[in-house]
Design an enzyme around this catalytic site. Structure first.
Site, PDB file in Angstrom:
ATOM      1  CB  ILE A  98      15.380 -30.806  20.750  1.00  0.00           C
ATOM      2  CG1 ILE A  98      14.524 -29.597  20.332  1.00  0.00           C
ATOM      3  CG2 ILE A  98      16.751 -30.327  21.242  1.00  0.00           C
ATOM      4  CD1 ILE A  98      14.135 -28.658  21.459  1.00  0.00           C
TER       5      ILE A  98
ATOM      6  CB  ALA B  97      15.346 -30.425  28.465  1.00  0.00           C
ATOM      7  NE  ARG B  98      10.969 -25.337  30.192  1.00  0.00           N
ATOM      8  CZ  ARG B  98      11.305 -24.844  28.995  1.00  0.00           C
ATOM      9  NH1 ARG B  98      12.555 -24.906  28.565  1.00  0.00           N
ATOM     10  NH2 ARG B  98      10.390 -24.278  28.232  1.00  0.00           N
TER      11      ARG B  98
ATOM     12  CD  GLU C  11      16.584 -21.635  33.465  1.00  0.00           C
ATOM     13  OE1 GLU C  11      15.934 -20.876  32.718  1.00  0.00           O
ATOM     14  OE2 GLU C  11      16.911 -22.770  33.132  1.00  0.00           O
TER      15      GLU C  11
ATOM     16  CG  HIS D  36      16.637 -20.991  29.167  1.00  0.00           C
ATOM     17  ND1 HIS D  36      15.645 -21.443  30.000  1.00  0.00           N
ATOM     18  CD2 HIS D  36      16.288 -21.430  27.936  1.00  0.00           C
ATOM     19  CE1 HIS D  36      14.757 -22.122  29.318  1.00  0.00           C
ATOM     20  NE2 HIS D  36      15.125 -22.125  28.054  1.00  0.00           N
ATOM     21  CB  ILE D  37      21.550 -18.627  25.176  1.00  0.00           C
ATOM     22  CG1 ILE D  37      22.727 -19.618  25.253  1.00  0.00           C
ATOM     23  CG2 ILE D  37      21.729 -17.515  26.183  1.00  0.00           C
ATOM     24  CD1 ILE D  37      24.047 -19.034  24.757  1.00  0.00           C
ATOM     25  N   GLY D  38      19.335 -21.458  24.518  1.00  0.00           N
ATOM     26  CA  GLY D  38      19.131 -22.483  23.497  1.00  0.00           C
ATOM     27  C   GLY D  38      18.547 -21.953  22.192  1.00  0.00           C
TER      28      GLY D  38
HETATM   29  C1  8YV Z   1      13.010 -20.267  24.847  1.00  0.00           C
HETATM   30  C2  8YV Z   1      12.666 -22.717  25.555  1.00  0.00           C
HETATM   31  O1  8YV Z   1      14.053 -19.458  24.506  1.00  0.00           O
HETATM   32  O2  8YV Z   1      11.107 -22.819  23.810  1.00  0.00           O
HETATM   33  C3  8YV Z   1      11.429 -23.215  24.897  1.00  0.00           C
HETATM   34  O3  8YV Z   1      10.730 -24.034  25.525  1.00  0.00           O
HETATM   35  O4  8YV Z   1      13.030 -23.168  26.565  1.00  0.00           O
HETATM   36  C4  8YV Z   1      13.562 -21.659  24.976  1.00  0.00           C
HETATM   37  O5  8YV Z   1      14.068 -22.086  23.781  1.00  0.00           O
HETATM   38  C5  8YV Z   1      12.458 -19.731  26.071  1.00  0.00           C
HETATM   39  O6  8YV Z   1      11.455 -20.524  26.499  1.00  0.00           O
HETATM   40  C6  8YV Z   1      11.989 -18.290  25.891  1.00  0.00           C
HETATM   41  O7  8YV Z   1      10.708 -18.199  25.373  1.00  0.00           O
END
Ligand code: 8YV
Length: 322
Positions: free
Chosen positions: A160, A239-240, A269, A287-289
């Protein structure tokens, strides 16, 4: 006909994923899609062969130790696996799988959205417009941080981080990064490697966090590390949440040490620290990544590929290892 393996699905996943899951497995579904506590997971895990979960469920040592012996695989609908206790799973012989690659592009897109949204005051300006409070154009209104030509520091140059770097190059940004080791990937030849975070930080007009969460990275961005950023830097986290100490970030956003932040993730969250809400230099998303139709389907199919391989007696395509 052989009996189908029994899977506990802790969530409702996208329709096409649920269709395939229900076709190939005997599934205990979560019809209401409510958050399942550890107790409920345990209760529903009786005679289950595998579990399909997401980062919303912490499979810590206590939960993994208490799972019935029938559970042989946990497939997480995520690339991140900080919610899984790898050592506890290894001790129980439980195989773990995740969903790398398929969410790289979508998450990198959101990182750029956060970067631009924070730098260019997207939240404040759009809110004022929507509230009917924009009276006229003026030359000194909604001024933000210029992006083009600036230095972008990337913390964590994995899949990423690299995708963020490639996109940022399109904005003529100079790429700096800190990673365990330098990367030599096509298109990133000019990216400048910094052996330590301390070396990277003074070079970050923008800092994008793209590393995983671990004991080493928890609160890595704190009062002391923020101090090492140039004044008026912009912070982006996709990320987190727990990699950033929210209290320290809020303080820096209030003082102007950090000019703006773009967050797709934050501590605790889904509860956003209420102090963030008073800040007009914050662009924040829930958290819509990975939240595109294509990506979420692909993540689900990766989970199912992991389950299918495991129950066919084969190595799984995307294992998580210690
Ligand atoms: C997810 C994420 O949408 O994959 C990951 O680690 O943080 C996100 O892209 C989320 O975890 C839902 O499963």
């Amino acid at each position: 006909m052989p009996t189908k393996p029994r899977i506990l699905a802790t969530h409702q996943f996208p329709p096409a994923v649920m269709d395939r899951l229900l076709k190939d497995y005997d599934v205990i579904t979560n019809e209401t899609n409510e958050h399942l506590s550890a107790d409920v997971i345990l209760e529903r895990s009786k005679n289950v062969d595998g579990i399909m979960c997401s980062p919303g469920n912490a499979f810590d040592q206590a939960l993994i130790d208490a799972l019935p012996a029938s559970v042989k695989i946990i497939a997480t609908f995520s690339v991140g696996y900080d919610h899984l206790d790898l050592a506890a799973a290894a001790k129980r012989g439980i195989v773990l799988g995740n969903t790398p690659d398929v969410l790289t592009a979508a998450t990198a897109d959101i990182a750029l959205l956060c970067l631009l949204g924070a730098a260019r005051k997207a939240h404040t300006s759009a809110t004022i417009l929507r509230e009917g409070k924009w009276s006229r154009w003026t030359a000194n209104q909604f001024l933000g941080v210029h992006v083009s030509g600036k230095r972008l520091g990337i913390l964590g140059m994995g899949r990423i981080g690299q995708a963020v770097a490639r996109r940022a190059k399109g904005f003529d940004m100079e790429i700096h990064y800190h990673n365990r080791r330098p990367v030599s990937e096509p298109g990133l030849e000019e990216a400048i490697f910094h052996e330590s975070l301390d070396d990277l930080l003074p070079n970050c007009d923008f800092l994008s966090i793209n590393c995983g969460l671990s004991d080493e990275t928890q609160h890595l961005i704190n009062d002391a590390t923020i101090e090492k950023l140039p004044d008026g830097a912009v912070l982006v986290n996709t990320a987190r949440g727990a990699i950033v100490d929210d209290i320290a970030l809020i303080k820096a956003l209030k003082s102007g040490k950090i000019a703006a932040a773009g967050l797709d993730v934050f501590e605790n969250e889904p509860t956003l620290n209420p102090e963030y809400l008073d800040l007009d230099n914050l662009f924040v998303l829930p958290h819509i990544g990975s939240a595109t139709f294509e990506t979420r389907d692909a993540m689900g199919f990766k989970c199912l590929d992991n389950l299918d391989a495991f129950f066919a007696g084969n190595p799984i395509p995307s294992p998580i290892t210690l």
